[in-house]
Scaffold this active site. Sequence first.
Site, PDB file in Angstrom:
ATOM      1  N   HIS A   1       0.807  -1.232   0.000  1.00 28.69           N
ATOM      2  CA  HIS A   1       0.000   0.000   0.000  1.00 28.69           C
ATOM      3  C   HIS A   1       0.834   1.274   0.000  1.00 28.69           C
ATOM      4  O   HIS A   1       0.287   2.365  -0.161  1.00 28.69           O
ATOM      5  CB  HIS A   1      -0.932   0.035   1.213  1.00 28.69           C
ATOM      6  CG  HIS A   1      -1.996  -1.016   1.152  1.00 28.69           C
ATOM      7  ND1 HIS A   1      -2.833  -1.163   0.067  1.00 28.69           N
ATOM      8  CD2 HIS A   1      -2.342  -1.992   2.032  1.00 28.69           C
ATOM      9  CE1 HIS A   1      -3.652  -2.179   0.289  1.00 28.69           C
ATOM     10  NE2 HIS A   1      -3.377  -2.699   1.464  1.00 28.69           N
TER      11      HIS A   1
ATOM     12  N   ASP B   1      -3.241 -10.409  -2.863  1.00 28.10           N
ATOM     13  CA  ASP B   1      -3.822  -9.908  -1.616  1.00 28.10           C
ATOM     14  C   ASP B   1      -5.241  -9.415  -1.904  1.00 28.10           C
ATOM     15  O   ASP B   1      -5.543  -8.972  -3.014  1.00 28.10           O
ATOM     16  CB  ASP B   1      -2.959  -8.766  -1.066  1.00 28.10           C
ATOM     17  CG  ASP B   1      -3.396  -8.337   0.322  1.00 28.10           C
ATOM     18  OD1 ASP B   1      -2.904  -8.918   1.298  1.00 28.10           O
ATOM     19  OD2 ASP B   1      -4.261  -7.436   0.415  1.00 28.10           O
TER      20      ASP B   1
ATOM     21  N   HIS C   1      -6.657  -6.787  -0.934  1.00 28.61           N
ATOM     22  CA  HIS C   1      -6.725  -5.329  -1.133  1.00 28.61           C
ATOM     23  C   HIS C   1      -5.898  -4.946  -2.358  1.00 28.61           C
ATOM     24  O   HIS C   1      -4.904  -5.599  -2.660  1.00 28.61           O
ATOM     25  CB  HIS C   1      -6.157  -4.600   0.090  1.00 28.61           C
ATOM     26  CG  HIS C   1      -6.880  -4.892   1.379  1.00 28.61           C
ATOM     27  ND1 HIS C   1      -6.493  -5.901   2.240  1.00 28.61           N
ATOM     28  CD2 HIS C   1      -7.966  -4.310   1.925  1.00 28.61           C
ATOM     29  CE1 HIS C   1      -7.308  -5.910   3.290  1.00 28.61           C
ATOM     30  NE2 HIS C   1      -8.215  -4.961   3.121  1.00 28.61           N
TER      31      HIS C   1
ATOM     32  N   ASP D   1      -5.554 -12.540   2.881  1.00 33.20           N
ATOM     33  CA  ASP D   1      -6.773 -12.003   3.488  1.00 33.20           C
ATOM     34  C   ASP D   1      -7.990 -12.153   2.572  1.00 33.20           C
ATOM     35  O   ASP D   1      -9.080 -11.691   2.907  1.00 33.20           O
ATOM     36  CB  ASP D   1      -6.584 -10.541   3.935  1.00 33.20           C
ATOM     37  CG  ASP D   1      -5.955  -9.670   2.873  1.00 33.20           C
ATOM     38  OD1 ASP D   1      -5.907 -10.094   1.694  1.00 33.20           O
ATOM     39  OD2 ASP D   1      -5.506  -8.554   3.214  1.00 33.20           O
TER      40      ASP D   1
HETATM   41 ZN   LIG Z   1      -4.749  -7.040   2.253  1.00 35.85          ZN
END
Ligand SMILES: [Zn+2]
Length: 283
Positions: free
Chosen positions: A108, A146, A148, A225
């Site tokens: 991120h 992932d 996200h 996740d």
């Molecule tokens: Zn994540």
Amino acid sequence: MMKTRIVYSEKCLGYGTWHIEGPQRVKGAHEILRAKGYEFVEPTPASDYEILSVHDADYLFNVKKGLAEDSDTPAYKDIFEFAQLSVGGALLASKINGFSLMRPPGHHVGRYGAALGAYTRGFCYLNNIAIAVKESKKRTLILDIDGHHGNGTQEIFQGDDKVVYLSLHQSSNYPGTGYFTEGNCINYALPINLGGKHYLETLDKALGMVDLTKFEAVAVSAGFDTHQGDLATLGLVEQDYFDIGKRVAKLKKPAFFVLEGGYVGEKVGLDIDRFLKGYEENL
Ligand SMILES: [Zn+2]
């Protein structure tokens, strides 16, 4: 059959016990992988020179001085040393085609911190996989599994003709980016609890869009996740990670893997094992 080595140092357990991105997620995974007979190697910290291949000097200064802080991403004591060792894990994984089981995660965070308009850095301090890809100097496909969107990685490599960034992630979740494919950044924003069958169909379609002859290496932002019930669930179960690993093997390129999210320790360990088995059994 070769067995992928796991890059790990227990030093990465030394911060953030109260945070969801806490040591237990990696500690639990390490215990499971050790019991399954994986070989472990210790990373060394990345140098400033390596970190500066991706990050801005002022941002690096702020991380070092504990001046970079947001509501998701605290300025823990000595966080720079933890982040520097996690980058070292990714660098070593890229050299030995291993799996870096280190924290903090990285995808991120962009060149200057929070990326593409996100208001936090989402538990990330330095972009581990981006630094490893830059330092390898190889034409690389980055596959981000992932749950996200890796807004930091996209920001860093947007328009870079040596890299394609490909991400499958949950829509309507942090960081609120990755809804569209933009140039060399291919994004699939997927509904919560999509399920393994549709996920794998989407992954096949996405990989089918990539001209693999352009690449020398594959780097996987390995977040778990997407597991059923985890923070960015796409309803995946252990067997789905085996099937994802198999698809990475079928790309027939040298690959390395860097842990991102995945917040339930025992599940992360089992998912990594299934992922690596799927990869190794199909090489
Ligand atoms: Zn994540």
